[in-house]
Enzyme design. Structure first.
Site, PDB file in Angstrom:
ATOM      1  N   ARG A  51       0.873  -1.174   0.000  1.00 28.15           N
ATOM      2  CA  ARG A  51       0.000   0.000   0.000  1.00 28.15           C
ATOM      3  C   ARG A  51       0.908   1.221   0.000  1.00 28.15           C
ATOM      4  O   ARG A  51       2.129   1.105   0.023  1.00 28.15           O
ATOM      5  CB  ARG A  51      -1.015  -0.020   1.148  1.00 28.15           C
ATOM      6  CG  ARG A  51      -0.683  -0.772   2.393  1.00 28.15           C
ATOM      7  CD  ARG A  51       0.452  -0.189   3.185  1.00 28.15           C
ATOM      8  NE  ARG A  51       0.223   1.214   3.451  1.00 28.15           N
ATOM      9  CZ  ARG A  51       1.157   2.118   3.684  1.00 28.15           C
ATOM     10  NH1 ARG A  51       2.446   1.759   3.691  1.00 28.15           N
ATOM     11  NH2 ARG A  51       0.886   3.368   3.908  1.00 28.15           N
ATOM     12  N   GLY A  52       0.285   2.412  -0.038  1.00 28.30           N
ATOM     13  CA  GLY A  52       1.077   3.628  -0.221  1.00 28.30           C
ATOM     14  C   GLY A  52       1.165   3.903  -1.721  1.00 28.30           C
ATOM     15  O   GLY A  52       1.479   2.993  -2.504  1.00 28.30           O
ATOM     16  N   ALA A  53       0.894   5.156  -2.093  1.00 23.62           N
ATOM     17  CA  ALA A  53       0.718   5.472  -3.512  1.00 23.62           C
ATOM     18  C   ALA A  53       1.892   5.015  -4.402  1.00 23.62           C
ATOM     19  O   ALA A  53       1.679   4.304  -5.391  1.00 23.62           O
ATOM     20  CB  ALA A  53       0.460   6.969  -3.661  1.00 23.62           C
ATOM     21  N   ARG A  88      -7.599  -0.147  -6.472  1.00 28.66           N
ATOM     22  CA  ARG A  88      -7.789   0.928  -5.496  1.00 28.66           C
ATOM     23  C   ARG A  88      -7.978   2.240  -6.267  1.00 28.66           C
ATOM     24  O   ARG A  88      -7.186   2.564  -7.143  1.00 28.66           O
ATOM     25  CB  ARG A  88      -6.596   1.027  -4.524  1.00 28.66           C
ATOM     26  CG  ARG A  88      -6.461  -0.220  -3.636  1.00 28.66           C
ATOM     27  CD  ARG A  88      -5.531   0.025  -2.473  1.00 28.66           C
ATOM     28  NE  ARG A  88      -6.108   0.920  -1.479  1.00 28.66           N
ATOM     29  CZ  ARG A  88      -5.415   1.451  -0.478  1.00 28.66           C
ATOM     30  NH1 ARG A  88      -4.131   1.190  -0.344  1.00 28.66           N
ATOM     31  NH2 ARG A  88      -5.989   2.264   0.391  1.00 28.66           N
ATOM     32  N   GLN A 201      -1.784   2.382  10.135  1.00 31.86           N
ATOM     33  CA  GLN A 201      -0.498   2.367   9.416  1.00 31.86           C
ATOM     34  C   GLN A 201       0.593   3.118  10.187  1.00 31.86           C
ATOM     35  O   GLN A 201       1.768   2.846  10.015  1.00 31.86           O
ATOM     36  CB  GLN A 201      -0.661   2.984   8.026  1.00 31.86           C
ATOM     37  CG  GLN A 201      -1.473   2.156   7.049  1.00 31.86           C
ATOM     38  CD  GLN A 201      -2.919   2.591   7.024  1.00 31.86           C
ATOM     39  OE1 GLN A 201      -3.474   2.996   8.046  1.00 31.86           O
ATOM     40  NE2 GLN A 201      -3.553   2.515   5.873  1.00 31.86           N
ATOM     41  N   ASP A 242      -1.801  10.755  -1.722  1.00 32.14           N
ATOM     42  CA  ASP A 242      -2.178   9.752  -2.731  1.00 32.14           C
ATOM     43  C   ASP A 242      -2.502  10.385  -4.068  1.00 32.14           C
ATOM     44  O   ASP A 242      -2.476   9.725  -5.102  1.00 32.14           O
ATOM     45  CB  ASP A 242      -3.381   8.946  -2.243  1.00 32.14           C
ATOM     46  CG  ASP A 242      -2.942   8.041  -1.108  1.00 32.14           C
ATOM     47  OD1 ASP A 242      -2.861   8.524   0.038  1.00 32.14           O
ATOM     48  OD2 ASP A 242      -2.626   6.874  -1.396  1.00 32.14           O
ATOM     49  N   ASN A 252      -5.043  12.702   0.969  1.00 36.17           N
ATOM     50  CA  ASN A 252      -4.199  11.756   1.733  1.00 36.17           C
ATOM     51  C   ASN A 252      -5.086  11.003   2.721  1.00 36.17           C
ATOM     52  O   ASN A 252      -6.298  11.221   2.805  1.00 36.17           O
ATOM     53  CB  ASN A 252      -3.066  12.514   2.447  1.00 36.17           C
ATOM     54  CG  ASN A 252      -2.030  11.574   3.037  1.00 36.17           C
ATOM     55  OD1 ASN A 252      -1.579  10.645   2.355  1.00 36.17           O
ATOM     56  ND2 ASN A 252      -1.648  11.782   4.283  1.00 36.17           N
TER      57      ASN A 252
END
Ligand code: MRU
Length: 366
Positions: A51-53, A88, A201, A242, A252
Site C-alpha cells: 500500500r502507499g501510492a 484501489r 499504518q 495519494d 491523503n
C-alpha cells in the site's frame, strides 16, 4: 532502508517472481510473499499487502509484466490494465504506472513485451528510490532551518500521519525521507506518529520503520495532534499524499485534513511530500473530483493486533448491529498547505507554484 542490519526495499524482483513484504503482518511478523501472476499482484494491492501510492504504482507495473509473461496479446494487455486499475481508486500513481507501462510496451510486438515490461518495472522502482532521495534533500533544508532556530541538542519535532515511509514507496519514503536524512546527518529529530485509524499504518508501519532506523519517535492517537500543536510541541507537519491536484489540493489518508486545520490554527507549517507521479494534472478541485475509496466496515468495527498471548488476533470494538462508514482518504485544500516537497524542490501549493517546478505539465494544461 534497514531491517535489523539488512538493507531492504519494499519490492524487488526475484527470479521470475516479484517479492514484497506483506504489510498486513507488520509489525508483528516480517513475511516475504512472492507474486507470480496478475491475480496475485492485484490481490496484493487490493488487500493492502502493499500500500502507499508509489508502492501501489510499482506493484502495478510489475503486475503488468507478470500478466504479459503469461499472455502478451493486446487483449491480455487491456485485461491486465483494467484488473490492476480496479484495485484501489484514489492513489493516482496506480494509473500513472499503468499508463507508463502501456505507453512503453504497447507499440512493441507481443514477443518483445514481457521482457521490456519487466525491465521497465525495475526502472520505475529505481526511479522511485532516486526521486524520494531528492524529496528528502529538498525537505531536509526545511528541517535544517528549524534546527538552526533551536537550542543545541533540542530536537525538531515533526508530526506525520499514516505511513508515507519507505514501506509506502520502494525506499526512503516521501514524508520520511527528509526525516531519515536529518537523523543521519546528526540533526536531533523526533517524530510524533499518528496511529492512523482504522488500519493503524502509523502504529504498525511508521513506528516500526522509525524504530528500525533508530529515529526517536512517539506514537500518539489520532486526536492528539491539535493538543500537541497548541502546546508548541510540533515544529512541522509532513505528510504524504495519494493524489495532489494541479492547483495543489492534497488528498491523503483520512484525518490529514483535520491535522492541517489544527496546524493552520496554531501557525505550524504543514507540508506534503510527493513525487510528481502523484500529481493528477487532469484535476483541479480535489474535493469535487477525486474519488475517495470506501473500504469495508470491519476495518472500523474491529481492531487487529498481537494479543498478550502472542497471537495475531482481530477483536470487535463496536456492537454487531452498529452501521459503519469507512472513508479511507480526505482532501486538504491547497490554502491549508504551506508547501509541496517534490523531487524538484519545494513549491507553494498552487497552480503557479507547481507550474514553476513542472512547466512541461503547465504548458500541456494551458
Ligand atoms: O491506504 P494506504 O495505506 O495506501 O494510504 C497511504 C497513504 O495515505 C500515504 O500517506 C500516501 O499513499 C503517500 S505514500 C508515500
Amino acid at each position: 532502508m534497514k531491517i535489523g542490519d539488512r538493507d531492504f526495499r519494499s519490492i524487488w524482483a526475484e527470479g521470475d517472481a516479484v517479492a514484497i513484504i506483506d504489510q498486513t503482518r507488520l509489525p508483528h511478523a516480517l513475511e516475504i510473499v512472492h507474486l507470480t501472476n496478475l491475480d496475485e499482484a492485484a490481490r496484493a494491492i487490493a488487500g493492502m499487502w502493499v500500500r502507499g501510492a508509489p508502492l501501489i504504482g510499482a506493484t502495478a507495473a510489475y503486475g503488468m509484466a507478470l500478466a504479459l509473461a503469461a499472455d502478451a496479446s493486446d487483449d491480455a494487455l487491456a485485461r491486465a490494465y483494467d484488473t490492476l486499475h480496479a484495485t484501489r481508486p484514489t492513489a493516482i500513481n496506480l494509473r500513472w504506472a499503468l499508463d507508463a507501462v502501456r505507453g512503453r510496451i504497447g507499440k512493441l510486438t507481443p514477443g518483445d513485451r514481457a521482457a521490456a515490461a519487466w525491465a521497465f518495472a525495475g526502472e520505475i522502482c529505481d526511479d522511485d528510490v532516486a526521486t524520494n532521495r531528492r524529496i528528502g534533500e529538498a525537505g531536509l533544508a526545511l528541517i535544517e532551518a528549524i534546527a538552526r532556530r533551536k537550542r543545541p541538542g533540542e530536537p525538531v519535532n515533526v508530526l506525520t500521519h499514516c505511513n508515507a515511509g519507505w514501506l509506502a514507496t520502494v525506499d526512503w519514503g516521501t514524508a520520511t525521507a527528509p526525516i531519515y536524512l536529518a537523523h543521519d546527518s546528526g540533526i536531533p529529530v523526533h517524530v510524533y506518529v499518528d496511529e492512523t485509524r482504522p488500519r493503524n499504518q502509523g502504529a504498525g508501519l511508521t513506528a516500526w520503520e522509525l524504530g528500525n532506523h533508530g529515529v526517536p519517535h512517539t506514537l500518539v492517537v489520532d486526536n492528539v495532534g491539535g493538543h500537541l500543536m497548541q502546546h508548541g510541541m510540533v515544529d512541522i507537519c509532513i505528510v504524504g499524499t495519494d493524489r495532489t491536484t494541479a492547483r495543489g489540493d492534497v488528498c491523503n489518508k483520512i484525518g490529514t485534513y483535520l491535522k492541517a486545520l489544527a496546524a493552520r490554527d496554531n501557525g505550524v507549517p504543514f507540508y506534503a511530500a510527493l513525487p510528481s507521479s502523484t500529481i493528477d494534472w487532469t484535476v483541479r478541485d480535489g474535493i469535487a473530483e477525486i474519488p475517495i475509496e470506501e473500504r469495508g466496515g470491519e476495518e472500523v468495527s474491529h481492531v487487529a493486533g498481537m494479543s498478550d498471548r502472542g497471537v495475531i488476533e482481530r477483536v470487535r470494538i463496536a456492537p454487531e448491529t452498529t452501521p459503519v462508514a469507512n472513508y479511507a482518504f480526505d482532501v486538504t485544500p491547497a490554502r491549508l498547505v504551506t508547501g509541496l516537497i517534490t523531487e524538484r524542490g519545494v513549491c507553494e501549493a498552487s497552480e503557479v507554484g507547481l507550474a514553476g517546478l513542472f512547466p512541461e505539465h503547465a504548458r500541456l494544461r494551458a
